[in-house]
Design an enzyme around this catalytic site. Structure first.
Site, PDB file in Angstrom:
ATOM      1  N   PRO A  59       0.814  -1.224   0.000  1.00  0.00           N
ATOM      2  CA  PRO A  59       0.000   0.000   0.000  1.00  0.00           C
ATOM      3  C   PRO A  59       0.850   1.279   0.000  1.00  0.00           C
ATOM      4  O   PRO A  59       0.501   2.263  -0.652  1.00  0.00           O
ATOM      5  CB  PRO A  59      -0.817  -0.111   1.301  1.00  0.00           C
ATOM      6  N   TYR A  60       1.969   1.239   0.695  1.00  0.00           N
ATOM      7  CA  TYR A  60       2.880   2.385   0.714  1.00  0.00           C
ATOM      8  C   TYR A  60       3.453   2.627  -0.689  1.00  0.00           C
ATOM      9  O   TYR A  60       3.522   3.771  -1.163  1.00  0.00           O
ATOM     10  CB  TYR A  60       4.000   2.136   1.733  1.00  0.00           C
ATOM     11  N   VAL A  61       3.825   1.551  -1.359  1.00  0.00           N
ATOM     12  CA  VAL A  61       4.353   1.676  -2.728  1.00  0.00           C
ATOM     13  C   VAL A  61       3.275   2.231  -3.663  1.00  0.00           C
ATOM     14  O   VAL A  61       3.559   3.068  -4.525  1.00  0.00           O
ATOM     15  CB  VAL A  61       4.886   0.316  -3.247  1.00  0.00           C
ATOM     16  N   LYS A  82       3.024   6.018  -3.093  1.00  0.00           N
ATOM     17  CA  LYS A  82       4.156   6.730  -3.687  1.00  0.00           C
ATOM     18  C   LYS A  82       4.100   6.672  -5.219  1.00  0.00           C
ATOM     19  O   LYS A  82       4.484   7.624  -5.900  1.00  0.00           O
ATOM     20  CB  LYS A  82       5.483   6.143  -3.180  1.00  0.00           C
TER      21      LYS A  82
END
Lengths: 216, 216
Positions: free
Chosen positions: B130-132, B135
């Site tokens: 989810p972080y990727v 970003k």
């Protein structure tokens, strides 16, 4: 006209596949995550594709091959973990849009949230805002494609039986709407090319879905 | 050259403001969330703006008025709740990009994650994906602007003292890099217009930051 329903096993999705199968001009291909979910759709005579929205775009594009339209009605919903909001409501949606391009499917209907504007993000309750953010960027991604898109922004969803009576416009007062009537709106949008390139909100009202869609 | 550092109170941000203040051509305006965080930056002689990334774009644009560049190095980080990933790493970043446009700030340096490609999303561990995703979309938003952008993709961040020895290219082997050297890379990018329109990965290596940036 064959329609890939992404999120077919959801509550709107089930109504939608049923309405599509009842319509003599349309046929559904239900995209679902698990074989165990297939019987409902097979009983309706619908085709089934087992694909997870966390799979690669190519897998989704394979499911989309040969269909005429894609409807995105998957949703982690505002109550799931925010990791799924990112993976499904945003990235899952974008992957189906990219899959549509790859499979040369021009028509795309997005089931969005009632208001995904910048203002809605800023004024949303803290717990709901991340979901609005995800839907905002998914809608934005779709708008920036050359697909023949329609974006449906339903009000608060209920499980009441559909009344085929809605209010539908670019902006309407916030209200509720039965999931079954949202499914009716999607079918009517698919059958009415004047909805291409349009986004509208829908709540319960006094106009039949057919008439409401014609006035878009 | 005056630089608004968004996320100044973060670990890279603190190094960055210090390096900027030590550089006679540059001055920093530290964007922080709370008055209590201000003393570190005031002691360095930096200006301070108290703005939250969940505030409206207009508030961020006010902080950006009169600066020559914006550096985005805020981050909820992969370990915060995914709600903050959506609100800060994606929407917060996009709001600073929109604020840059509003305030007529052309230069923008984004501190991204090491690999934000579609392939990286698909191959990321489930907790990190989810972080990727967040970003990925923030970087994509920036690329689709007319801003003079640079996207820095650092390897695994460490708190080791910077060595001013890096490896820097569009694609490098995954590795680690001290936060202090990432801050050095940002300063060098701001001073070197050949980095405009470029995105590169950076890990520790055998070349000085100055030389590495010149070879971009």
């Amino acid at each position: 006209m064959k329609i890939l329903v992404v999120g077919a096993n959801g509550q709107i999705g089930k109504h939608l596949v049923k309405l599509i199968q009842e319509n003599e001009n349309l046929e559904a291909k239900a995209m679902i995550r698990k074989e165990e979910q297939a019987s409902y759709f097979k009983d309706l005579g619908a085709e089934v594709a087992i694909v997870d929205l966390e799979d690669e775009i190519e897998e989704i594009a394979k499911a989309a091959e040969g269909v005429d339209a894609i409807v995105f009605t998957a949703g982690s919903g505002p109550k799931t973990g925010k990791d799924k909001t990112l993976m499904i409501d945003l990235d899952g949606a974008v992957k189906t849009i990219e899959a549509a391009k790859k499979a040369n499917v021009k028509r795309y209907v997005m089931v969005s949230s009632f208001d995904t504007s910048r203002e809605a993000i800023q004024s949303a309750p803290e717990a709901f805002a991340p979901y609005v953010v995800a839907k905002h960027y998914a809608d934005d991604w779709l708008r920036n494609t050359n697909l023949d898109y329609t974006i449906v922004h339903p009000g608060g969803l209920t499980n009441d039986p559909g009344k085929n009576q809605v209010q539908l416009a670019e902006k309407v007062e916030r209200g509720q709407v039965p999931r079954e009537d949202v499914a009716r709106v999607i079918v009517a949008a698919l059958e009415n090319d004047s909805t291409i390139g349009k986004a509208f909100q829908v709540v319960e009202g006094n106009t039949s879905v057919e008439d409401a869609i014609k006035s878009v």
